[in-house]
Design a protein around this motif. Structure first.
Motif, PDB file in Angstrom:
ATOM      1  N   LEU A 159       2.940  11.218 -14.655  1.00 37.02           N
ATOM      2  CA  LEU A 159       1.651  10.915 -15.325  1.00 37.02           C
ATOM      3  C   LEU A 159       1.447  11.670 -16.388  1.00 37.02           C
ATOM      4  CD1 LEU A 159      -0.605   9.344 -12.658  1.00 37.02           C
ATOM      5  CD2 LEU A 159       0.377   8.025 -14.672  1.00 37.02           C
ATOM      6  N   LYS A 160       1.306  13.052 -16.009  1.00 41.71           N
ATOM      7  CA  LYS A 160       1.112  14.267 -16.794  1.00 41.71           C
ATOM      8  C   LYS A 160       2.317  14.348 -18.244  1.00 41.71           C
ATOM      9  CE  LYS A 160      -1.710  17.443 -14.295  1.00 41.71           C
ATOM     10  NZ  LYS A 160      -1.767  18.723 -13.308  1.00 41.71           N
ATOM     11  N   THR A 161       3.364  13.946 -17.646  1.00 44.22           N
ATOM     12  CA  THR A 161       4.425  13.930 -18.705  1.00 44.22           C
ATOM     13  C   THR A 161       4.248  13.209 -19.681  1.00 44.22           C
ATOM     14  OG1 THR A 161       6.206  14.116 -17.191  1.00 44.22           O
ATOM     15  CG2 THR A 161       6.813  13.438 -19.179  1.00 44.22           C
ATOM     16  N   HIS A 162       3.347  12.076 -19.690  1.00 41.15           N
ATOM     17  CA  HIS A 162       2.939  11.283 -20.784  1.00 41.15           C
ATOM     18  C   HIS A 162       1.655  11.653 -21.170  1.00 41.15           C
ATOM     19  CE1 HIS A 162       6.466   8.937 -20.200  1.00 41.15           C
ATOM     20  NE2 HIS A 162       6.168   8.802 -18.991  1.00 41.15           N
ATOM     21  N   ASP A 163       0.921  12.502 -20.616  1.00 39.60           N
ATOM     22  CA  ASP A 163      -0.361  12.913 -21.102  1.00 39.60           C
ATOM     23  C   ASP A 163      -1.378  11.952 -20.905  1.00 39.60           C
ATOM     24  OD1 ASP A 163      -2.246  14.960 -22.129  1.00 39.60           O
ATOM     25  OD2 ASP A 163      -2.106  13.992 -23.966  1.00 39.60           O
ATOM     26  N   PHE A 164      -1.441  11.225 -19.617  1.00 34.39           N
ATOM     27  CA  PHE A 164      -2.392  10.380 -19.025  1.00 34.39           C
ATOM     28  C   PHE A 164      -3.540  11.218 -18.639  1.00 34.39           C
ATOM     29  CE2 PHE A 164       0.956   7.355 -18.801  1.00 34.39           C
ATOM     30  CZ  PHE A 164       0.200   6.169 -19.480  1.00 34.39           C
ATOM     31  N   PRO A 165      -5.020  10.677 -18.895  1.00 36.55           N
ATOM     32  CA  PRO A 165      -6.101  11.662 -18.547  1.00 36.55           C
ATOM     33  C   PRO A 165      -6.191  11.434 -16.925  1.00 36.55           C
ATOM     34  CG  PRO A 165      -6.774   9.539 -19.356  1.00 36.55           C
ATOM     35  CD  PRO A 165      -5.104   9.800 -19.733  1.00 36.55           C
ATOM     36  N   PHE A 166      -7.055  12.382 -16.383  1.00 41.23           N
ATOM     37  CA  PHE A 166      -7.296  12.254 -14.886  1.00 41.23           C
ATOM     38  C   PHE A 166      -6.182  12.205 -13.960  1.00 41.23           C
ATOM     39  CE2 PHE A 166     -10.944  10.525 -17.558  1.00 41.23           C
ATOM     40  CZ  PHE A 166     -11.913  11.262 -17.127  1.00 41.23           C
ATOM     41  N   ALA A 167      -5.010  12.807 -14.522  1.00 39.74           N
ATOM     42  CA  ALA A 167      -3.930  12.923 -13.661  1.00 39.74           C
ATOM     43  C   ALA A 167      -3.790  14.063 -12.450  1.00 39.74           C
ATOM     44  CB  ALA A 167      -2.500  12.909 -14.168  1.00 39.74           C
ATOM     45  N   ASP A 168      -4.783  13.858 -11.735  1.00 39.95           N
ATOM     46  CA  ASP A 168      -4.626  14.872 -10.476  1.00 39.95           C
ATOM     47  C   ASP A 168      -5.166  14.297  -9.114  1.00 39.95           C
ATOM     48  OD1 ASP A 168      -7.869  14.324 -10.482  1.00 39.95           O
ATOM     49  OD2 ASP A 168      -8.084  15.294 -12.250  1.00 39.95           O
ATOM     50  N   ARG A 169      -5.353  15.353  -8.431  1.00 38.72           N
ATOM     51  CA  ARG A 169      -5.508  14.905  -6.742  1.00 38.72           C
ATOM     52  C   ARG A 169      -6.803  14.005  -6.705  1.00 38.72           C
ATOM     53  NH1 ARG A 169      -2.129  17.008  -2.889  1.00 38.72           N
ATOM     54  NH2 ARG A 169      -0.320  18.278  -3.542  1.00 38.72           N
ATOM     55  N   SER A 170      -7.624  14.315  -7.453  1.00 42.62           N
ATOM     56  CA  SER A 170      -9.058  13.882  -7.225  1.00 42.62           C
ATOM     57  C   SER A 170      -9.062  12.268  -7.652  1.00 42.62           C
ATOM     58  CB  SER A 170     -10.061  14.658  -7.837  1.00 42.62           C
ATOM     59  OG  SER A 170     -10.176  15.751  -7.326  1.00 42.62           O
ATOM     60  N   HIS A 171      -8.170  11.828  -8.706  1.00 42.15           N
ATOM     61  CA  HIS A 171      -8.090  10.899  -9.332  1.00 42.15           C
ATOM     62  C   HIS A 171      -6.798   9.692  -9.068  1.00 42.15           C
ATOM     63  CE1 HIS A 171     -11.143  12.978 -11.469  1.00 42.15           C
ATOM     64  NE2 HIS A 171     -11.539  11.961 -11.615  1.00 42.15           N
ATOM     65  N   VAL A 172      -5.994  10.606  -8.479  1.00 43.97           N
ATOM     66  CA  VAL A 172      -4.656   9.463  -7.914  1.00 43.97           C
ATOM     67  C   VAL A 172      -4.982   9.295  -6.542  1.00 43.97           C
ATOM     68  CG1 VAL A 172      -2.313   9.584  -7.926  1.00 43.97           C
ATOM     69  CG2 VAL A 172      -3.441  10.541  -9.979  1.00 43.97           C
ATOM     70  N   LEU A 173      -5.054   8.312  -6.230  1.00 46.40           N
ATOM     71  CA  LEU A 173      -5.301   7.797  -4.662  1.00 46.40           C
ATOM     72  C   LEU A 173      -4.315   6.879  -4.049  1.00 46.40           C
ATOM     73  CD1 LEU A 173      -9.235   6.749  -5.027  1.00 46.40           C
ATOM     74  CD2 LEU A 173      -8.077   9.116  -4.641  1.00 46.40           C
ATOM     75  N   LEU A 174      -3.406   7.422  -3.488  1.00 44.37           N
ATOM     76  CA  LEU A 174      -2.068   6.688  -2.989  1.00 44.37           C
ATOM     77  C   LEU A 174      -2.185   6.318  -1.467  1.00 44.37           C
ATOM     78  CD1 LEU A 174       0.770   9.090  -4.580  1.00 44.37           C
ATOM     79  CD2 LEU A 174      -0.518   7.019  -5.654  1.00 44.37           C
ATOM     80  N   LYS A 175      -1.261   5.444  -1.062  1.00 46.63           N
ATOM     81  CA  LYS A 175      -1.374   4.988   0.207  1.00 46.63           C
ATOM     82  C   LYS A 175      -0.991   5.997   1.476  1.00 46.63           C
ATOM     83  CE  LYS A 175       2.370   2.779   1.517  1.00 46.63           C
ATOM     84  NZ  LYS A 175       3.327   1.703   1.668  1.00 46.63           N
ATOM     85  N   ASN A 176      -1.809   5.890   2.304  1.00 43.06           N
ATOM     86  CA  ASN A 176      -1.768   6.683   3.538  1.00 43.06           C
ATOM     87  C   ASN A 176      -0.829   6.046   4.678  1.00 43.06           C
ATOM     88  OD1 ASN A 176      -1.480   8.725   5.442  1.00 43.06           O
ATOM     89  ND2 ASN A 176      -3.680   8.936   5.397  1.00 43.06           N
ATOM     90  N   THR A 177      -1.699   5.171   5.247  1.00 41.98           N
ATOM     91  CA  THR A 177      -1.130   4.378   6.226  1.00 41.98           C
ATOM     92  C   THR A 177      -1.122   2.883   5.881  1.00 41.98           C
ATOM     93  OG1 THR A 177      -3.227   4.269   7.396  1.00 41.98           O
ATOM     94  CG2 THR A 177      -1.535   5.993   7.950  1.00 41.98           C
ATOM     95  N   SER A 178      -2.255   2.439   5.406  1.00 43.49           N
ATOM     96  CA  SER A 178      -2.435   1.143   4.904  1.00 43.49           C
ATOM     97  C   SER A 178      -2.382   0.852   3.664  1.00 43.49           C
ATOM     98  CB  SER A 178      -3.836   0.643   5.305  1.00 43.49           C
ATOM     99  OG  SER A 178      -4.124  -0.636   5.001  1.00 43.49           O
TER     100      SER A 178
END
Length: 271
Positions: A159-178
């Motif tokens: 995401l940062k390669t394309h300079d998308f805003p808010f590309a950080d651990r607080s705003h990128v919420l990925l799948k854990n178990t479900s």
């Protein structure tokens, strides 16, 4: 003479039956080795058709129109946020689908991880300019994706390669178990007012679409029809998604290639 004719016809019938069976097995064998043939036309369309780009621009243009309306009538007590999916909404993973066709293989986590680690997914046409615009209006972006949490670093870097805003651990919420996204959407709702949802799969918008058959999915869409284009912005994805796995294949993942081909054909409407 009569007995001879009966024997002759019996042998001939047996021969034709065996030949027919052999041809059928050959046909099955061909189908078994063509696991991704059904996706070729869809992938060619996604990678080459100007109409595909037009649709993604159209979706983001519509999202901007709706966002401007919301901002003009902002009466929310919380900060405003947009929730978006990543794959086939923000980032283009069609090269992965191309590799599946090249290697004649269905989805597998090892190959998908190989692709994600390359951090080479291009941005979807219209995506960056829209999210940059939203950022300029003090709108917060949350990326809710069913990529696995162990792919968080690569996803953020891509995401940062394309300079998308808010590309950080607080705003990128990925799948854990479900794979359900409602829990993550509710986390965002605790601190923000979500005014727009963007995605290529209906479960990107609401939990009502989880684990539904084709008829149920269509009925749910009909019941929420006023939200599409207003709060829910849908992106085209003819290659994969719940429309196929939960809809066409009824939530079963162990169909053989031959069975899948048969199911697809049976669910086509003709005249």
């Amino acid at each position: 003479m009569k007995k001879t004719l009966i024997i002759t016809f019996s042998i001939l019938f047996l021969f034709i039956g065996c030949k027919s069976q052999i041809n059928y097995k050959k046909q099955d064998s061909f189908k078994e080795t063509s696991k991704r043939k059904h996706t070729i036309q869809a992938l060619l369309w996604q990678q080459n058709a100007a109409e595909y780009r037009a649709l993604t621009y159209q979706a983001y243009n519509l999202a901007k129109i709706q966002l401007d309306k919301i901002l003009a009538d902002n009466q929310f007590n919380k900060p405003i946020a947009i929730v978006t999916d990543i794959d086939e909404t923000v980032l283009d993973n069609s090269p992965y689908s191309g590799k599946q066709i090249e290697l004649n293989e269905n989805y597998n986590s090892k190959r998908w991880t190989e692709w994600v680690k390359k951090e080479k997914a291009n941005s979807i046409a219209g995506a960056l300019s829209f999210f940059k615009y939203a950022e300029s209006k003090n709108v917060v972006i949350f990326y809710i994706s069913n990529r696995s949490t162990n792919q968080l670093n690569e996803t953020i870097k891509n995401l940062k390669t394309h300079d998308f805003p808010f590309a950080d651990r607080s705003h990128v919420l990925l799948k854990n178990t479900s794979s359900e996204k409602e829990t993550r959407r509710n986390l965002v709702k605790e601190t923000h007012e979500i005014v727009l949802f963007l995605g290529d799969n209906l479960t990107d918008f609401a939990s009502v679409f989880e684990n539904q058959s084709t008829s149920q999915r269509n009925k749910s869409v009909d019941s929420l029809r006023t939200l599409f284009g207003e709060k829910f912005i849908v992106f085209p994805n003819p290659i994969y998604g719940d429309w196929e796995t939960k809809g066409i294949f009824e939530g079963k993942y162990d169909w053989s290639t031959v069975q899948k081909d048969s199911i697809r054909r049976k669910k086509i409407t003709s005249y």
